[in-house]
Design a protein around this motif. Structure first.
Motif, PDB file in Angstrom:
ATOM      1  N   PRO A 240      34.972  -7.577  -9.989  1.00  0.00           N
ATOM      2  CA  PRO A 240      33.643  -6.991  -9.812  1.00  0.00           C
ATOM      3  C   PRO A 240      33.678  -5.476  -9.635  1.00  0.00           C
ATOM      4  CG  PRO A 240      33.908  -8.888  -8.378  1.00  0.00           C
ATOM      5  CD  PRO A 240      35.245  -8.590  -8.979  1.00  0.00           C
ATOM      6  N   PHE A 241      34.723  -4.996  -8.976  1.00  0.00           N
ATOM      7  CA  PHE A 241      34.860  -3.552  -8.806  1.00  0.00           C
ATOM      8  C   PHE A 241      34.991  -2.853 -10.161  1.00  0.00           C
ATOM      9  CE2 PHE A 241      37.743   0.097  -8.448  1.00  0.00           C
ATOM     10  CZ  PHE A 241      36.993   0.911  -7.615  1.00  0.00           C
ATOM     11  N   LEU A 242      35.847  -3.405 -11.027  1.00  0.00           N
ATOM     12  CA  LEU A 242      36.045  -2.795 -12.346  1.00  0.00           C
ATOM     13  C   LEU A 242      34.805  -2.917 -13.227  1.00  0.00           C
ATOM     14  CD1 LEU A 242      39.706  -3.852 -13.119  1.00  0.00           C
ATOM     15  CD2 LEU A 242      38.857  -1.566 -12.624  1.00  0.00           C
ATOM     16  N   VAL A 243      34.094  -4.038 -13.123  1.00  0.00           N
ATOM     17  CA  VAL A 243      32.862  -4.206 -13.900  1.00  0.00           C
ATOM     18  C   VAL A 243      31.862  -3.131 -13.492  1.00  0.00           C
ATOM     19  CG1 VAL A 243      30.861  -5.713 -14.241  1.00  0.00           C
ATOM     20  CG2 VAL A 243      33.156  -6.647 -14.391  1.00  0.00           C
ATOM     21  N   GLY A 244      31.671  -2.933 -12.196  1.00  0.00           N
ATOM     22  CA  GLY A 244      30.754  -1.893 -11.721  1.00  0.00           C
ATOM     23  C   GLY A 244      31.197  -0.499 -12.115  1.00  0.00           C
ATOM     24  N   TRP A 245      32.487  -0.243 -12.015  1.00  0.00           N
ATOM     25  CA  TRP A 245      33.001   1.089 -12.351  1.00  0.00           C
ATOM     26  C   TRP A 245      32.826   1.389 -13.837  1.00  0.00           C
ATOM     27  CZ3 TRP A 245      37.319   2.803 -15.222  1.00  0.00           C
ATOM     28  CH2 TRP A 245      37.621   4.143 -15.057  1.00  0.00           C
ATOM     29  N   ILE A 246      33.127   0.419 -14.689  1.00  0.00           N
ATOM     30  CA  ILE A 246      32.974   0.613 -16.132  1.00  0.00           C
ATOM     31  C   ILE A 246      31.505   0.785 -16.493  1.00  0.00           C
ATOM     32  CG2 ILE A 246      33.252  -0.479 -18.397  1.00  0.00           C
ATOM     33  CD1 ILE A 246      35.833  -1.754 -17.287  1.00  0.00           C
ATOM     34  N   LYS A 247      30.611  -0.002 -15.856  1.00  0.00           N
ATOM     35  CA  LYS A 247      29.184   0.131 -16.127  1.00  0.00           C
ATOM     36  C   LYS A 247      28.672   1.503 -15.702  1.00  0.00           C
ATOM     37  CE  LYS A 247      24.618  -1.148 -15.026  1.00  0.00           C
ATOM     38  NZ  LYS A 247      24.024   0.099 -14.604  1.00  0.00           N
ATOM     39  N   ASP A 248      29.122   1.984 -14.529  1.00  0.00           N
ATOM     40  CA  ASP A 248      28.698   3.313 -14.079  1.00  0.00           C
ATOM     41  C   ASP A 248      29.250   4.412 -14.975  1.00  0.00           C
ATOM     42  OD1 ASP A 248      27.273   2.239 -12.004  1.00  0.00           O
ATOM     43  OD2 ASP A 248      28.836   2.603 -10.486  1.00  0.00           O
ATOM     44  N   ALA A 249      30.476   4.234 -15.462  1.00  0.00           N
ATOM     45  CA  ALA A 249      31.096   5.263 -16.303  1.00  0.00           C
ATOM     46  C   ALA A 249      30.477   5.326 -17.687  1.00  0.00           C
ATOM     47  CB  ALA A 249      32.594   5.007 -16.412  1.00  0.00           C
ATOM     48  N   THR A 250      30.054   4.177 -18.237  1.00  0.00           N
ATOM     49  CA  THR A 250      29.529   4.166 -19.601  1.00  0.00           C
ATOM     50  C   THR A 250      28.006   4.066 -19.655  1.00  0.00           C
ATOM     51  OG1 THR A 250      29.742   1.756 -19.760  1.00  0.00           O
ATOM     52  CG2 THR A 250      31.628   3.087 -20.478  1.00  0.00           C
ATOM     53  N   GLY A 251      27.374   3.582 -18.594  1.00  0.00           N
ATOM     54  CA  GLY A 251      25.930   3.472 -18.573  1.00  0.00           C
ATOM     55  C   GLY A 251      25.398   2.137 -19.070  1.00  0.00           C
ATOM     56  N   ASN A 252      26.249   1.262 -19.587  1.00  0.00           N
ATOM     57  CA  ASN A 252      25.790  -0.064 -20.018  1.00  0.00           C
ATOM     58  C   ASN A 252      26.917  -1.079 -19.843  1.00  0.00           C
ATOM     59  OD1 ASN A 252      27.544   0.433 -22.091  1.00  0.00           O
ATOM     60  ND2 ASN A 252      25.982   0.643 -23.672  1.00  0.00           N
ATOM     61  N   PHE A 253      26.568  -2.353 -20.039  1.00  0.00           N
ATOM     62  CA  PHE A 253      27.543  -3.425 -19.855  1.00  0.00           C
ATOM     63  C   PHE A 253      28.357  -3.712 -21.111  1.00  0.00           C
ATOM     64  CE2 PHE A 253      24.975  -4.738 -16.152  1.00  0.00           C
ATOM     65  CZ  PHE A 253      25.992  -4.895 -15.245  1.00  0.00           C
ATOM     66  N   GLU A 254      28.064  -3.051 -22.213  1.00  0.00           N
ATOM     67  CA  GLU A 254      28.743  -3.372 -23.469  1.00  0.00           C
ATOM     68  C   GLU A 254      30.254  -3.155 -23.366  1.00  0.00           C
ATOM     69  OE1 GLU A 254      28.761  -2.043 -28.141  1.00  0.00           O
ATOM     70  OE2 GLU A 254      27.098  -1.467 -26.863  1.00  0.00           O
ATOM     71  N   MET A 255      30.661  -2.082 -22.748  1.00  0.00           N
ATOM     72  CA  MET A 255      32.095  -1.806 -22.632  1.00  0.00           C
ATOM     73  C   MET A 255      32.795  -2.802 -21.708  1.00  0.00           C
ATOM     74  SD  MET A 255      32.807   0.436 -24.757  1.00  0.00           S
ATOM     75  CE  MET A 255      34.476   0.795 -24.317  1.00  0.00           C
ATOM     76  N   VAL A 256      32.053  -3.366 -20.759  1.00  0.00           N
ATOM     77  CA  VAL A 256      32.631  -4.378 -19.878  1.00  0.00           C
ATOM     78  C   VAL A 256      33.048  -5.590 -20.699  1.00  0.00           C
ATOM     79  CG1 VAL A 256      32.153  -5.951 -17.973  1.00  0.00           C
ATOM     80  CG2 VAL A 256      31.326  -3.606 -17.874  1.00  0.00           C
ATOM     81  N   PHE A 257      32.218  -5.958 -21.677  1.00  0.00           N
ATOM     82  CA  PHE A 257      32.524  -7.121 -22.507  1.00  0.00           C
ATOM     83  C   PHE A 257      33.720  -6.875 -23.423  1.00  0.00           C
ATOM     84  CE2 PHE A 257      27.878  -7.894 -21.767  1.00  0.00           C
ATOM     85  CZ  PHE A 257      28.076  -8.944 -20.887  1.00  0.00           C
ATOM     86  N   TYR A 258      34.082  -5.624 -23.623  1.00  0.00           N
ATOM     87  CA  TYR A 258      35.301  -5.308 -24.374  1.00  0.00           C
ATOM     88  C   TYR A 258      36.501  -5.162 -23.440  1.00  0.00           C
ATOM     89  CZ  TYR A 258      32.218  -4.334 -28.287  1.00  0.00           C
ATOM     90  OH  TYR A 258      31.286  -4.457 -29.282  1.00  0.00           O
ATOM     91  N   ALA A 259      36.268  -4.707 -22.218  1.00  0.00           N
ATOM     92  CA  ALA A 259      37.370  -4.443 -21.293  1.00  0.00           C
ATOM     93  C   ALA A 259      37.945  -5.729 -20.712  1.00  0.00           C
ATOM     94  CB  ALA A 259      36.906  -3.523 -20.171  1.00  0.00           C
ATOM     95  N   LEU A 260      37.096  -6.685 -20.368  1.00  0.00           N
ATOM     96  CA  LEU A 260      37.602  -7.906 -19.727  1.00  0.00           C
ATOM     97  C   LEU A 260      38.545  -8.700 -20.625  1.00  0.00           C
ATOM     98  CD1 LEU A 260      34.526  -9.074 -17.635  1.00  0.00           C
ATOM     99  CD2 LEU A 260      36.589  -7.897 -16.873  1.00  0.00           C
ATOM    100  N   PRO A 261      38.252  -8.878 -21.928  1.00  0.00           N
ATOM    101  CA  PRO A 261      39.246  -9.559 -22.774  1.00  0.00           C
ATOM    102  C   PRO A 261      40.553  -8.772 -22.903  1.00  0.00           C
ATOM    103  CG  PRO A 261      37.112  -9.589 -23.833  1.00  0.00           C
ATOM    104  CD  PRO A 261      36.996  -8.709 -22.634  1.00  0.00           C
ATOM    105  N   VAL A 262      40.471  -7.451 -22.840  1.00  0.00           N
ATOM    106  CA  VAL A 262      41.699  -6.644 -22.892  1.00  0.00           C
ATOM    107  C   VAL A 262      42.550  -6.922 -21.661  1.00  0.00           C
ATOM    108  CG1 VAL A 262      42.587  -4.282 -22.806  1.00  0.00           C
ATOM    109  CG2 VAL A 262      40.719  -4.854 -24.360  1.00  0.00           C
ATOM    110  N   PHE A 263      41.897  -7.030 -20.494  1.00  0.00           N
ATOM    111  CA  PHE A 263      42.646  -7.343 -19.280  1.00  0.00           C
ATOM    112  C   PHE A 263      43.249  -8.742 -19.347  1.00  0.00           C
ATOM    113  CE2 PHE A 263      39.789  -4.105 -17.187  1.00  0.00           C
ATOM    114  CZ  PHE A 263      40.799  -3.166 -17.041  1.00  0.00           C
ATOM    115  N   MET A 264      42.514  -9.692 -19.921  1.00  0.00           N
ATOM    116  CA  MET A 264      43.044 -11.049 -20.064  1.00  0.00           C
ATOM    117  C   MET A 264      44.252 -11.067 -20.996  1.00  0.00           C
ATOM    118  SD  MET A 264      39.493 -13.270 -20.067  1.00  0.00           S
ATOM    119  CE  MET A 264      40.112 -14.329 -21.296  1.00  0.00           C
ATOM    120  N   LEU A 265      44.182 -10.321 -22.092  1.00  0.00           N
ATOM    121  CA  LEU A 265      45.309 -10.242 -23.017  1.00  0.00           C
ATOM    122  C   LEU A 265      46.508  -9.572 -22.347  1.00  0.00           C
ATOM    123  CD1 LEU A 265      46.320 -10.719 -25.900  1.00  0.00           C
ATOM    124  CD2 LEU A 265      45.425  -8.472 -26.484  1.00  0.00           C
TER     125      LEU A 265
END
Length: 78
Positions: free
Chosen positions: A16-41
């Motif tokens: 949740p911390f990273l989701v909030g940080w990425i959303k604040d840094a980019t302004g939308n949730f779109e990058m979160v949906f790209y970042a989480l699969p990268v972390f899983m990989l």
């Protein structure tokens, strides 16, 4: 079991911390949906590299352990 629980707790804190940080840094949730699969990989790669398959023990010739036959079951008495 404790290690699995600990890793789950750490992930439950950081995700949740990273989701909030990425959303604040980019302004939308779109990058979160790209970042989480990268972390899983990344986690899958680290697991594949870090966890080794059990190795088969090779015994020198003549030093093999004795193979014992299964004990015979006793006949059931009535």
């Amino acid at each position: 079991m404790a290690l699995i629980n600990s890793v789950g707790n750490v992930g439950g804190f950081w995700a949740p911390f990273l989701v909030g940080w990425i959303k604040d840094a980019t302004g939308n949730f779109e990058m979160v949906f790209y970042a989480l699969p990268v972390f899983m990989l990344l986690a899958a790669v680290v697991t594949a590299i870090g966890v080794q398959a059990p190795r088969r023990r090779v015994w020198p010739r003549g030093l093999e352990p004795l193979r014992r036959s299964k004990p015979h079951s006793l006949p059931r008495g009535g």
